[in-house]
Write an enzyme that holds these catalytic residues in place. Structure first.
Site, PDB file in Angstrom:
ATOM      1  N   HIS A 185      -9.744  -1.920  11.709  1.00 17.57           N
ATOM      2  CA  HIS A 185      -8.485  -1.341  12.199  1.00 17.57           C
ATOM      3  C   HIS A 185      -8.728  -0.046  12.983  1.00 17.57           C
ATOM      4  O   HIS A 185      -9.787   0.587  12.875  1.00 17.57           O
ATOM      5  CB  HIS A 185      -7.556  -1.039  11.015  1.00 17.57           C
ATOM      6  CG  HIS A 185      -8.155  -0.062  10.040  1.00 17.57           C
ATOM      7  ND1 HIS A 185      -8.172   1.309  10.242  1.00 17.57           N
ATOM      8  CD2 HIS A 185      -8.792  -0.264   8.862  1.00 17.57           C
ATOM      9  CE1 HIS A 185      -8.762   1.902   9.231  1.00 17.57           C
ATOM     10  NE2 HIS A 185      -9.158   0.975   8.376  1.00 17.57           N
ATOM     11  N   GLU A 261      -8.924  -3.533   1.739  1.00 14.61           N
ATOM     12  CA  GLU A 261     -10.058  -2.653   1.494  1.00 14.61           C
ATOM     13  C   GLU A 261     -10.308  -2.507  -0.007  1.00 14.61           C
ATOM     14  O   GLU A 261      -9.435  -2.810  -0.832  1.00 14.61           O
ATOM     15  CB  GLU A 261      -9.789  -1.276   2.119  1.00 14.61           C
ATOM     16  CG  GLU A 261     -10.898  -0.226   1.970  1.00 14.61           C
ATOM     17  CD  GLU A 261     -12.250  -0.675   2.523  1.00 14.61           C
ATOM     18  OE1 GLU A 261     -12.864  -1.568   1.896  1.00 14.61           O
ATOM     19  OE2 GLU A 261     -12.692  -0.131   3.540  1.00 14.61           O
TER      20      GLU A 261
END
Length: 381
Positions: A185, A261
């Site tokens: 990202h 994550e």
């Protein structure tokens, strides 16, 4: 194709009724590797109650890995196996709500039951005894202390990579690979400060710089014209990055929970230096072993690897032969690269992965994987 898991479960009572506990393990049927363990001391109960609670814990652990999986339950309790298979009636009032709860975890038809002798249920039996030992000593059972886990290799949930085809040209005979284009990202406010930012933190949005990076990645991927689907982590910074790209490509975004994550526990929001100052022993353990978790209930790299590998296998089945953009984070990208290479866990600390960088892995029909790209940031310059 749905994932298939084996659930082995057991329960015991020292007195029947007496101090009781259960244990359960989820196994990969292809490799025998342990994908998840569960155990708990439940106080005073009967053997049968403990066995049913072990079954429930095992099914719930399997569902956490993949709610669409098909399950084979193996237990040495003839009673539980026959009752859950529908061949014996459930008469005892303590059993009925437990059986009903177990039946609700997966839809009917997705779970099959098999009786096995006790000597073939050693892993779950040992977990149950560890839980009882811990409970009677006033402790809570912890996975990291389980000696049962030592009987099965740490779940790097892939089978070992197969030998590469003879000669690079042989790959042409394997058909079109499934290619995962891996995009970290764009930046958030925490990224340039190099702070731990996992799934247990504040879920920050993209910064202005991060939004520019997402647009740059979108332009580069649109120019290449190869992306056929977009899948993202559920976290905000990834969804914003994925939305920018999917909008440019005219594609919909699918969310995959397994791409989130790692949870960094009490380290969330801290810099490496701050963690080293406040939690030096925990940090040293984390750097030394993929089984060690961050302070405060975070995820170990071994746990993340199991989760990411399950997600990878689901996506390989869903997108066979296609090129898919996965918008995710540092740890999942590095994990996919590591597993593709068959590299050891410590290799995670030896890869650089910049914000909005692109990597790519191709997966072939024979089970081999090929790393095509790593940490490409040319589109950002």
């Amino acid at each position: 194709m749905a994932n298939r898991f084996i659930v082995e479960a057991d329960g015991g009572s020292r007195g029947n009724p007496g101090p009781a506990g259960y244990g359960a393990v989820v196994l990969d049927p292809a490799t025998g590797e342990a994908l998840a363990e569960a155990a708990e001391y439940i106080g005073t109960a009967t053997n049968n109650v403990a066995e049913y609670k072990g079954l429930i814990a095992g099914l719930e652990a399997a569902k956490a890995l993949d709610p669409d999986a098909e399950i084979q339950v193996r237990m040495d309790s003839k009673l539980v196996v026959e009752q859950m298979s529908g061949r014996w009636k459930i008469k005892h009032p303590d059993m009925k709500p437990l059986a009903a709860r177990a039946q609700r975890i997966f839809p009917a038809g997705r779970v099959a039951y098999q009786w096995i002798p006790r000597e073939k249920n050693k892993h779950a039996d040992r977990l149950a005894n560890e839980a009882m030992d811990a409970g009677q000593a006033g402790r809570t059972w912890e996975p990291g202390r389980s000696s049962a886990a030592l009987e099965v290799p740490v779940a790097e949930p892939l089978a070992e990579p197969k030998a590469a085809p003879v000669g690079w040209g042989a790959a042409a005979d394997l058909g079109t690979p499934t290619t995962f284009v891996l995009l970290r990202h764009g930046e958030t406010a925490l990224t340039p400060q190099k702070r731990f930012s996992g799934s247990g933190g504040t879920d920050p949005e993209l910064s202005a710089a991060g939004r520019r990076q997402a647009e740059a990645a979108a332009a580069a991927l649109a120019a290449r014209g190869t992306i056929q689907a977009v899948v993202t982590s559920p976290m905000r910074r990834c969804r914003e990055t994925a939305d920018a790209i999917a909008s440019r490509l005219g594609l919909e975004v699918r969310v995959e929970e397994g791409l989130r994550e790692a949870d960094f526990g009490a380290w969330e929001g801290l810099t490496f230096a701050e963690v080293k100052e406040r939690f030096p022993e925990d940090l040293d353990a984390w750097l030394a072993s993929s089984k060690a978790a961050p302070t405060g209930g975070g995820e170990s790299f071994a746990t993340v690897a199991r989760r990411v590998a399950v997600a990878r296998d689901k996506m390989l089945a869903r997108y066979a032969g296609r090129t898919v953009l996965l918008v995710t984070h540092v740890t999942p990208v590095k994990t996919l690269v590591r597993l593709a290479l068959g590299a050891p866990p410590e290799s995670l600390f030896r890869m650089e992965l910049s914000a909005a960088s692109l990597s790519a892995v191709a997966y072939y029909a024979d089970g081999n994987a090929s790393l095509r790209l790593l940490n490409d940031t040319s589109h950002l310059r």
